[in-house]
Structures are given as C-alpha cells and as structure tokens.
Scaffold this motif. Sequence first.
Motif, short mmCIF file in Angstrom:
data_model
loop_
_atom_site.label_atom_id
_atom_site.label_comp_id
_atom_site.label_asym_id
_atom_site.label_seq_id
_atom_site.Cartn_x
_atom_site.Cartn_y
_atom_site.Cartn_z
N LYS A 67 55.35 41.62 52.08
CA LYS A 67 54.62 42.77 51.52
C LYS A 67 54.45 43.91 52.50
O LYS A 67 54.13 45.04 52.12
N GLY A 68 54.58 43.59 53.81
CA GLY A 68 54.24 44.58 54.83
C GLY A 68 52.74 44.77 54.85
O GLY A 68 52.22 45.89 54.97
N ARG A 69 52.00 43.67 54.71
CA ARG A 69 50.54 43.75 54.62
C ARG A 69 49.90 43.59 56.00
O ARG A 69 50.35 42.81 56.82
N GLN A 70 48.82 44.35 56.23
CA GLN A 70 48.08 44.26 57.49
C GLN A 70 47.46 42.87 57.62
O GLN A 70 46.90 42.35 56.65
N GLN A 71 47.51 42.33 58.84
CA GLN A 71 47.01 40.97 59.09
C GLN A 71 45.50 40.83 58.87
O GLN A 71 45.00 39.73 58.67
N ASP A 72 44.77 41.94 58.96
CA ASP A 72 43.31 41.85 58.83
C ASP A 72 42.84 41.91 57.38
O ASP A 72 41.65 42.04 57.11
N ASN A 73 43.79 41.84 56.44
CA ASN A 73 43.43 41.97 55.03
C ASN A 73 43.54 40.62 54.32
O ASN A 73 44.64 40.17 54.01
N PRO A 74 42.41 39.95 54.08
CA PRO A 74 42.44 38.58 53.56
C PRO A 74 42.95 38.47 52.11
O PRO A 74 42.96 39.46 51.38
N SER A 90 52.96 46.75 50.13
CA SER A 90 51.64 47.30 50.44
C SER A 90 51.64 48.83 50.31
O SER A 90 52.56 49.48 50.80
N GLY A 91 50.59 49.33 49.65
CA GLY A 91 50.48 50.77 49.48
C GLY A 91 50.96 51.27 48.13
O GLY A 91 50.50 52.28 47.62
N LYS A 92 51.90 50.56 47.52
CA LYS A 92 52.44 50.96 46.20
C LYS A 92 51.49 50.53 45.08
O LYS A 92 50.67 49.65 45.26
N PRO A 93 51.66 51.15 43.89
CA PRO A 93 50.85 50.68 42.76
C PRO A 93 51.11 49.20 42.49
O PRO A 93 52.25 48.74 42.63
N SER A 94 50.09 48.47 42.10
CA SER A 94 50.25 47.04 41.82
C SER A 94 51.16 46.84 40.61
O SER A 94 51.20 47.67 39.71
N TYR A 115 47.87 52.08 46.06
CA TYR A 115 48.17 52.37 44.65
C TYR A 115 48.96 53.67 44.48
O TYR A 115 48.93 54.28 43.43
N ALA A 116 49.59 54.14 45.55
CA ALA A 116 50.07 55.52 45.51
C ALA A 116 51.58 55.63 45.33
O ALA A 116 52.35 54.93 45.98
N ASN A 147 38.15 54.41 40.68
CA ASN A 147 38.29 53.88 42.04
C ASN A 147 39.77 53.87 42.47
O ASN A 147 40.12 54.33 43.55
N ARG A 148 40.66 53.37 41.59
CA ARG A 148 42.08 53.29 41.96
C ARG A 148 42.70 54.68 42.06
O ARG A 148 43.47 54.97 42.96
N LEU A 149 42.36 55.56 41.12
CA LEU A 149 42.96 56.90 41.13
C LEU A 149 42.50 57.68 42.35
O LEU A 149 43.28 58.37 43.00
N GLN A 150 41.21 57.59 42.68
CA GLN A 150 40.71 58.31 43.85
C GLN A 150 41.38 57.83 45.12
O GLN A 150 41.69 58.61 46.01
N LYS A 151 41.62 56.52 45.22
CA LYS A 151 42.30 56.02 46.41
C LYS A 151 43.75 56.50 46.45
O LYS A 151 44.25 56.88 47.50
N ALA A 152 44.41 56.46 45.28
CA ALA A 152 45.79 56.93 45.23
C ALA A 152 45.86 58.40 45.63
O ALA A 152 46.82 58.87 46.22
#
Length: 339
Positions: free
Chosen positions: A54-61, A145-149, A234-235, A326-331
């Motif tokens: 995923k290219g996910r950060q290690q600190d993200n459980p 990671s970072g893309k829309p789910s 989500y962007a 919440n999702r749109l504001q983050k995107a």
Amino acid sequence: MITKVLLPEDENCIGKAAAVIKSGGLLAIPTETVYGLGADALNADAVKRIFEVKGRQQDNPLIIHVASAQDIEKYCKEIPDTAYRLADRFWPGPLTIILKKRENIPDVVSAGLKTVAVRCPESEITREIIKAACVPIAAPSANISGKPSPTTAKHVLSDLGEKIEAVVDGGRCRVGLESTIIDLTVSPPRLLRPGGITPEEIKAVIGEIEIDPAVLRAVDGGIPKAPGMKYRHYAPKAKLVIVRGETKKAAEYINSHTAERTAVLCFSGEEKYFISPVVIAYGHERNDKELGENLFASLRDLDRDDIDIIYARCPEGEGVSLAVKNRLQKAADYNVVDV
Ligand code: TXA
Ligand code: MG
C-alpha cells in the motif's frame, strides 16, 4: 504475480480465499464499507507486506476483522460493557471499536500502540472466510495510500493488481465510506472517524461521547487519536476545492473559475448550472447515504490526467453527511471557498 479474482459463487471460494490468508498471502476482501487489503493478523510478516504493498506509513495501525463479537475476548482485554452493547446493536456492521490489546496481536498491527481496532464486517462471505482461516484478518482499505478507498473489486485491481494474491469480488460496497471508529479506552468514549454509524446512533446506545477535533478541522500541532487521520487522504491527482453556499451562487463562482481542465463534483439536480466540460453528480444534497455510497467512486472517476482542478459541493448536515464532509475536506486539504 497474477492476482486471482474469486467470485462468491465459484466452487470453494471460501476455501481458496482462506488458504491465501493461512499461507501468509494478501487477499482483498469485500465489506459493506470499502474493500479491505487482508492478511492473517497474527502473522507479523504477512501484515508487514500490507504496509509495503500500500505504501502505508508504519505508524498507522490496522483494524482487525473478526467473525463475531465473541472473538473480541481472544484479542482484547479489560473490555468495558459498552463494547458489548455496541457490538450487540451494530455488529456485523460499519463500526470499529478500539480496545486494549492482548499480547497475541503483533506490534506491527497496532503500530506499537497498546490498543487495537476491531470490527465485525457485514459481508457474509468475508465472515465465512475469517471463520475458515481461523484467524482475525488485519485489513486497511485496499487502495494505494492517499488514493480514494476502493468500493469495487475493479478499483482494487487498478491500485493493487499483480501485487496481491487474490481479490474476492463481492460487488459494490453498500456504505461506500470507511467504518465509524470509536475509542472505548478513554472516558467519555471518543469518536475518531465518522462513518456509516452516526454519533447520534452511538449516543442512543452508550450515552455521551466526544468527537475528536480532527474529525472536522485540520490538526496541526494537535495529534489526532487515529494516526491515519493526519495524512492527506482520499484524494485524486487534481487539486480539490470545496465551494460552500447556495447552488446558484456556487455555480456563479465555479463557472467564473472554469477552464478546459476543470471539473465539478456536484449534487444531483445541480448539473445544469455548471458550464464545465466534466460534471459528475454523486447524489442528492439531502440523501447522505447516497452521497456516501458514491463519493469515492466519483473521486476515482475524476482522477484523470486531463483534470487539474475539481470544484466540489459538500453536504453540511448531520448523520452520514458528517462522514462525507470529513472525507471531502481531507481530500481538499481543507480548501474551502464560501460564496
Ligand atoms: O471500513 C473500514 O474501517 C475499512 C474496512 C476494510 O474495514 N478499513 C479501513 O482501514 O478503513 P484503514 O486502515 O484505511 O483505516 C483505519 C483507521 C486509521 O485511521 C488508523 O489510524 C485507525 O483506524 N486506527 C487503527 N488502529 C487504531 C488504534 N489502535 N487507535 C487509534 N486509531 C486506530
Ligand atoms: Mg484507508
């Protein structure tokens, strides 16, 4: 690697899917929220691959997925009564609860935290796979990671095809937004991420809760309790700008900023007001469930090389609208224009 597509009606789909998990492989699973990228939650090496792919950060459980509420005792301790009341009312379903973890959950799953996120998904095929594998399945959303789910198996293949062993195609996700997350290790319980189960519905079962400030505004300095909520998310590739206000005024603003490479994400019924060459409606302003179901798929449709800027309409109400907002504001990286 060729990513196998397993269909629920295929002979022995559950057995084949469970075999991928048991052998330490990666299996994308359908759920009512979004598709998950699953691995055996008790196998640290398998879980590490989730982060790599995923290219996910290690600190993200990660969230662990269980087949029933009875399983929480196997992986969590000091479980408050509120956990059972919520599970009783909302499981299987789009609610994740955070509890103190037992030692059998590897640190890589919880990113070193003493707590673990647990959810029992609605999708029957996925619960059958968990049962057949005899282990909980750790699964983040099955996107890069970072893309829309992803809300379809096709979205999963477009992000992760050839990188994972298999995907179970269970059709389109009913909710379309990731689960609501509530932390029960603090008092009062704290809502970390809004989703298909609303704060009002949770309050009706366990009484007062707090909403984490990161749910509706950017947190700099303040650390959101769900580590994942601090990343841009989500962007699509293009820059996203939310335009808030009444339809005609929003259209005036957007039209005066419209160029060849501009797109609009709007409410159903508003399409005719926009001059942009690309206009996508994702649901009626007052139909929060419809907006939630279509949001990520629409953002993916707008993720095109020929679009540089997307103007988006965002619901303001309560209920599932809170999660859509919440999702749109983050995107949009909190880029909002008031008209
Ligand atoms: O609907 C869903 O929840 C989907 C499906 C696949 O179940 N999964 C999902 O996972 O959205 P993911 O990894 O994309 O998001 C999990 C969120 C992240 O923001 C993460 O930081 C938070 O849950 N989280 C996980 N464990 C946590 C913990 N122990 N404490 C606080 N936040 C936690
Ligand atoms: Mg995610």
